[in-house]
Design a protein around this motif. Structure first.
Motif, PDB file in Angstrom:
ATOM      1  N   GLU A  88       0.489  -1.373  -0.109  1.00  0.00           N
ATOM      2  CA  GLU A  88       0.032  -0.047   0.149  1.00  0.00           C
ATOM      3  C   GLU A  88       0.761   1.124  -0.164  1.00  0.00           C
ATOM      4  OE1 GLU A  88      -2.099  -3.167   1.110  1.00  0.00           O
ATOM      5  OE2 GLU A  88      -0.680  -2.712   1.629  1.00  0.00           O
ATOM      6  N   CYS A  89       2.244   0.964   0.377  1.00  0.00           N
ATOM      7  CA  CYS A  89       3.090   2.036   1.072  1.00  0.00           C
ATOM      8  C   CYS A  89       2.864   2.573  -0.190  1.00  0.00           C
ATOM      9  CB  CYS A  89       4.213   1.391   1.580  1.00  0.00           C
ATOM     10  SG  CYS A  89       5.678   2.951   1.476  1.00  0.00           S
ATOM     11  N   LEU A  90       4.208   2.029  -1.660  1.00  0.00           N
ATOM     12  CA  LEU A  90       4.418   2.068  -2.465  1.00  0.00           C
ATOM     13  C   LEU A  90       3.293   2.643  -3.293  1.00  0.00           C
ATOM     14  CD1 LEU A  90       5.973  -1.252  -4.002  1.00  0.00           C
ATOM     15  CD2 LEU A  90       6.285   0.397  -2.589  1.00  0.00           C
ATOM     16  N   LEU A  91       1.939   1.711  -3.483  1.00  0.00           N
ATOM     17  CA  LEU A  91       0.983   2.198  -3.931  1.00  0.00           C
ATOM     18  C   LEU A  91       0.286   3.835  -3.733  1.00  0.00           C
ATOM     19  CD1 LEU A  91      -1.415  -1.244  -4.121  1.00  0.00           C
ATOM     20  CD2 LEU A  91      -0.728   0.002  -6.157  1.00  0.00           C
ATOM     21  N   ARG A  92       0.395   4.321  -2.810  1.00  0.00           N
ATOM     22  CA  ARG A  92      -0.196   5.182  -2.519  1.00  0.00           C
ATOM     23  C   ARG A  92       1.185   6.430  -3.292  1.00  0.00           C
ATOM     24  NH1 ARG A  92      -0.746   3.470   2.757  1.00  0.00           N
ATOM     25  NH2 ARG A  92       1.583   3.589   3.413  1.00  0.00           N
ATOM     26  N   TYR A  93       2.604   6.276  -3.302  1.00  0.00           N
ATOM     27  CA  TYR A  93       3.316   7.160  -3.537  1.00  0.00           C
ATOM     28  C   TYR A  93       3.076   6.990  -5.387  1.00  0.00           C
ATOM     29  CZ  TYR A  93       6.084   8.322   0.054  1.00  0.00           C
ATOM     30  OH  TYR A  93       6.639   8.987   1.266  1.00  0.00           O
ATOM     31  N   LEU A  94       3.219   5.996  -5.504  1.00  0.00           N
ATOM     32  CA  LEU A  94       2.624   5.940  -7.802  1.00  0.00           C
ATOM     33  C   LEU A  94       1.184   7.164  -7.423  1.00  0.00           C
ATOM     34  CD1 LEU A  94       2.850   2.036  -8.075  1.00  0.00           C
ATOM     35  CD2 LEU A  94       3.826   3.571  -9.640  1.00  0.00           C
ATOM     36  N   ARG A  95       0.082   6.903  -6.664  1.00  0.00           N
ATOM     37  CA  ARG A  95      -1.044   7.789  -6.912  1.00  0.00           C
ATOM     38  C   ARG A  95      -0.883   9.012  -6.856  1.00  0.00           C
ATOM     39  NH1 ARG A  95      -3.531   3.926  -3.622  1.00  0.00           N
ATOM     40  NH2 ARG A  95      -4.008   5.025  -1.902  1.00  0.00           N
ATOM     41  N   LYS A  98       0.430  10.747  -9.810  1.00  0.00           N
ATOM     42  CA  LYS A  98      -0.080  10.195 -11.075  1.00  0.00           C
ATOM     43  C   LYS A  98      -0.223   8.526 -11.670  1.00  0.00           C
ATOM     44  CE  LYS A  98      -2.264  14.836 -11.059  1.00  0.00           C
ATOM     45  NZ  LYS A  98      -1.402  15.109 -10.241  1.00  0.00           N
ATOM     46  N   TRP A  99       0.714   7.832 -11.140  1.00  0.00           N
ATOM     47  CA  TRP A  99       1.144   6.778 -11.822  1.00  0.00           C
ATOM     48  C   TRP A  99       2.334   7.160 -12.750  1.00  0.00           C
ATOM     49  CZ3 TRP A  99      -1.160   2.221 -10.095  1.00  0.00           C
ATOM     50  CH2 TRP A  99      -2.083   2.564  -8.997  1.00  0.00           C
ATOM     51  N   HIS A 100       3.184   8.113 -12.144  1.00  0.00           N
ATOM     52  CA  HIS A 100       4.738   7.867 -13.224  1.00  0.00           C
ATOM     53  C   HIS A 100       6.153   7.174 -12.595  1.00  0.00           C
ATOM     54  CE1 HIS A 100       3.640  12.250 -14.571  1.00  0.00           C
ATOM     55  NE2 HIS A 100       2.337  11.048 -15.264  1.00  0.00           N
ATOM     56  N   GLU A 101       5.748   6.038 -12.167  1.00  0.00           N
ATOM     57  CA  GLU A 101       6.143   5.192 -11.864  1.00  0.00           C
ATOM     58  C   GLU A 101       8.021   5.528 -11.707  1.00  0.00           C
ATOM     59  OE1 GLU A 101       5.501   4.234 -14.588  1.00  0.00           O
ATOM     60  OE2 GLU A 101       6.261   2.560 -15.807  1.00  0.00           O
ATOM     61  N   LYS A 102       8.731   6.062 -12.908  1.00  0.00           N
ATOM     62  CA  LYS A 102      10.054   6.687 -12.227  1.00  0.00           C
ATOM     63  C   LYS A 102       9.977   7.726 -11.244  1.00  0.00           C
ATOM     64  CE  LYS A 102      12.221   4.815 -15.855  1.00  0.00           C
ATOM     65  NZ  LYS A 102      12.590   5.432 -17.663  1.00  0.00           N
ATOM     66  N   GLU A 103       8.632   8.314 -11.323  1.00  0.00           N
ATOM     67  CA  GLU A 103       8.789   9.549 -10.053  1.00  0.00           C
ATOM     68  C   GLU A 103       7.892   9.257  -9.003  1.00  0.00           C
ATOM     69  OE1 GLU A 103       8.843  13.974  -8.145  1.00  0.00           O
ATOM     70  OE2 GLU A 103       9.596  13.010 -10.429  1.00  0.00           O
ATOM     71  N   SER A 104       7.558   7.742  -8.849  1.00  0.00           N
ATOM     72  CA  SER A 104       7.198   7.280  -7.020  1.00  0.00           C
ATOM     73  C   SER A 104       8.324   6.973  -6.531  1.00  0.00           C
ATOM     74  CB  SER A 104       6.418   5.861  -7.525  1.00  0.00           C
ATOM     75  OG  SER A 104       5.137   6.666  -8.603  1.00  0.00           O
ATOM     76  N   GLU A 105       9.750   6.418  -7.374  1.00  0.00           N
ATOM     77  CA  GLU A 105      10.653   5.570  -7.060  1.00  0.00           C
ATOM     78  C   GLU A 105      11.543   6.941  -6.491  1.00  0.00           C
ATOM     79  OE1 GLU A 105      14.219   3.110  -8.812  1.00  0.00           O
ATOM     80  OE2 GLU A 105      13.518   3.752  -9.719  1.00  0.00           O
ATOM     81  N   LYS A 106      11.748   8.179  -6.838  1.00  0.00           N
ATOM     82  CA  LYS A 106      12.602   9.160  -6.991  1.00  0.00           C
ATOM     83  C   LYS A 106      11.731   9.194  -4.898  1.00  0.00           C
ATOM     84  CE  LYS A 106      13.821  14.000  -7.767  1.00  0.00           C
ATOM     85  NZ  LYS A 106      12.595  14.656  -7.561  1.00  0.00           N
ATOM     86  N   ARG A 107      10.700   9.422  -5.454  1.00  0.00           N
ATOM     87  CA  ARG A 107       9.953  10.123  -3.976  1.00  0.00           C
ATOM     88  C   ARG A 107      10.737   9.459  -2.849  1.00  0.00           C
ATOM     89  NH1 ARG A 107       4.405  13.186  -4.309  1.00  0.00           N
ATOM     90  NH2 ARG A 107       4.804  13.448  -1.941  1.00  0.00           N
ATOM     91  N   LEU A 108       9.895   8.245  -3.047  1.00  0.00           N
ATOM     92  CA  LEU A 108      10.207   7.172  -2.086  1.00  0.00           C
ATOM     93  C   LEU A 108      11.299   7.366  -1.091  1.00  0.00           C
ATOM     94  CD1 LEU A 108       8.178   3.746  -3.289  1.00  0.00           C
ATOM     95  CD2 LEU A 108       7.796   4.840  -0.739  1.00  0.00           C
ATOM     96  N   TRP A 114      15.215  11.246   4.383  1.00  0.00           N
ATOM     97  CA  TRP A 114      14.278  12.243   5.125  1.00  0.00           C
ATOM     98  C   TRP A 114      14.161  11.032   6.374  1.00  0.00           C
ATOM     99  CZ3 TRP A 114       8.822  11.846   7.527  1.00  0.00           C
ATOM    100  CH2 TRP A 114       9.487  13.758   8.150  1.00  0.00           C
ATOM    101  N   ARG A 115      13.154  10.473   5.914  1.00  0.00           N
ATOM    102  CA  ARG A 115      12.881   9.282   7.352  1.00  0.00           C
ATOM    103  C   ARG A 115      14.117   9.318   8.361  1.00  0.00           C
ATOM    104  NH1 ARG A 115       7.838   7.498   8.011  1.00  0.00           N
ATOM    105  NH2 ARG A 115       8.031   6.348   9.613  1.00  0.00           N
ATOM    106  N   TYR A 220       4.029  12.056   3.270  1.00  0.00           N
ATOM    107  CA  TYR A 220       3.001  11.184   4.001  1.00  0.00           C
ATOM    108  C   TYR A 220       1.535  11.118   2.544  1.00  0.00           C
ATOM    109  CZ  TYR A 220       5.401  11.271   8.651  1.00  0.00           C
ATOM    110  OH  TYR A 220       5.685  10.517   9.726  1.00  0.00           O
ATOM    111  N   PRO A 221       2.376  11.177   1.467  1.00  0.00           N
ATOM    112  CA  PRO A 221       1.133  11.774   0.744  1.00  0.00           C
ATOM    113  C   PRO A 221      -0.438  10.040   0.982  1.00  0.00           C
ATOM    114  CG  PRO A 221       3.224  10.018  -0.200  1.00  0.00           C
ATOM    115  CD  PRO A 221       3.031  10.132   1.135  1.00  0.00           C
ATOM    116  N   GLU A 222      -0.689  10.401   0.528  1.00  0.00           N
ATOM    117  CA  GLU A 222      -2.220  10.182   0.516  1.00  0.00           C
ATOM    118  C   GLU A 222      -3.224   9.438   1.877  1.00  0.00           C
ATOM    119  OE1 GLU A 222      -4.244   8.719  -2.370  1.00  0.00           O
ATOM    120  OE2 GLU A 222      -3.152  10.964  -2.859  1.00  0.00           O
TER     121      GLU A 222
END
Length: 347
Positions: A88-95, A98-108, A114-115, A220-222
């Protein structure tokens, strides 16, 4: 036709201790479960394209071995970080991207760094305790979609501006997340800008407001289901106008000002400080604070136990970790929790 899911209690917390009331029947600790009338809307299944993008991101996440930090916090990916990387964490970043997988990877990867740099997992109840001595943040009750209700009470501000004030919010958001029932990924934020005898200006500073917005929207997206705000004075309206350009459009749609909150929260679980609320709750720091920490500790320990038993998987299902599903994603070939030295050490 989909059927909403009703949340059920999980964990070993004892209601007689955690749901403590005084002689007048006033609650002093967190509620353990949503109202019986509350339910969680069923989530739509992933499309074929979305599943493909998720599979790609999961494969990438499983290939990560280190977290790179610009602040001397680089090092191998820890078990705690792997457990954080749920399906669900991976899906939250994908949503959120807007389902840009490379941007999701970068943000994760940025959030993992950051954590560590912020020390999210090192924030302790003792360190944060002075910030919450007056009950300026409270997690109690659930809304009609079983989201934990996280109350912010700026009129109870008791400390000067400092990094610990923002750490306080992060600390409480982490606890609200842990208290989310299975199948629910979001929280309800309820903010009461009512003035107090000791606090006439309840508007936060612009700098601090922007910092908090950045943390919540970026890391903390989504997670925000709805924000309900009442008693907004003139100065606070000015504050919201100034920060509106920095608020994501999807987040702005979730903000509700001076509305009837019983539309969103059952009366019996809405704090009586808010119009229409019937939940008699009184903040007693010596009772509430240890009860909240105990509840969090018990739920997290159970989640860790299930994650280890399921094979310590990146991409594990949150519903499995929270006890709703009896099985998680399949463990890797040959994995045995009894043979894992880290698991054996913690069992």
């Amino acid at each position: 036709m989909s059927t909403p899911q009703t949340a059920t209690a999980a964990g070993s917390a004892e209601p007689s201790i955690l749901e403590e009331k005084n002689e007048a029947g006033v609650l002093k600790t967190p509620l353990l479960t949503p109202a019986a009338s509350s339910s969680i809307p069923e989530k739509p299944a992933l499309t074929a394209d979305q599943q493909t993008k998720y599979d790609w991101l999961l494969s990438r996440a499983k290939s990560w071995t280190e977290v790179h930090s610009a602040k001397d916090k680089s090092g191998p990916l820890t078990d705690s970080e792997k457990m954080w990387l749920t399906r669900e964490c991976l899906l939250r970043y994908l949503r959120a991207t807007k389902w840009h997988e490379k941007e999701s990877e970068k943000r994760l990867l940025e959030t993992l760094a950051w954590r560590r740099e912020y020390g999210v997992e090192e924030l302790t109840a003792d360190h944060i305790s002075p910030e919450n001595a007056t009950g300026k943040q409270i997690i109690v009750g659930y809304d009609k979609q079983c989201r934990p209700c996280h109350y912010l009470n700026p009129g109870r501000q008791n400390t000067d501006v400092s990094p610990r004030q923002v750490q306080h919010l992060v600390f409480m958001v982490e606890r609200a997340i842990e208290l989310m029932p299975a199948q629910q990924e979001t929280l309800s934020l309820l903010i009461n800008f009512k003035q107090s005898k000791n606090r006439s200006n309840t508007a936060p500073g612009i700098g601090q407001g922007r910092e908090v917005l950045h943390i919540l929207q970026t890391h903390y997206p989504e997670r925000l289901g709805r924000a309900m705000i009442i008693n907004v004075p003139f100065l606070v309206w000015g504050f919201f106008k100034l920060i509106t350009p920095f608020i994501d459009p999807l987040t702005r749609e979730k903000l509700k000002f001076n509305e009837d909150m019983t539309q969103y929260v059952p009366k019996e679980q809405l704090w009586a400080e808010f119009p229409g609320g019937e939940l008699q709750f009184e903040y007693d720091h010596d009772v509430y604070w240890p009860a909240l920490q105990r509840l969090y500790t018990e739920k997290r320990a159970e989640r860790v136990r299930r994650w280890e038993a399921g094979g310590k998987q990146i991409g594990e299902k949150e519903d499995y970790l929270k006890g709703h599903d009896t099985e998680g994603v399949s463990p890797p070939p040959g994995y045995s929790s009894e043979a894992d030295p880290q698991t054996a050490a913690t069992s």
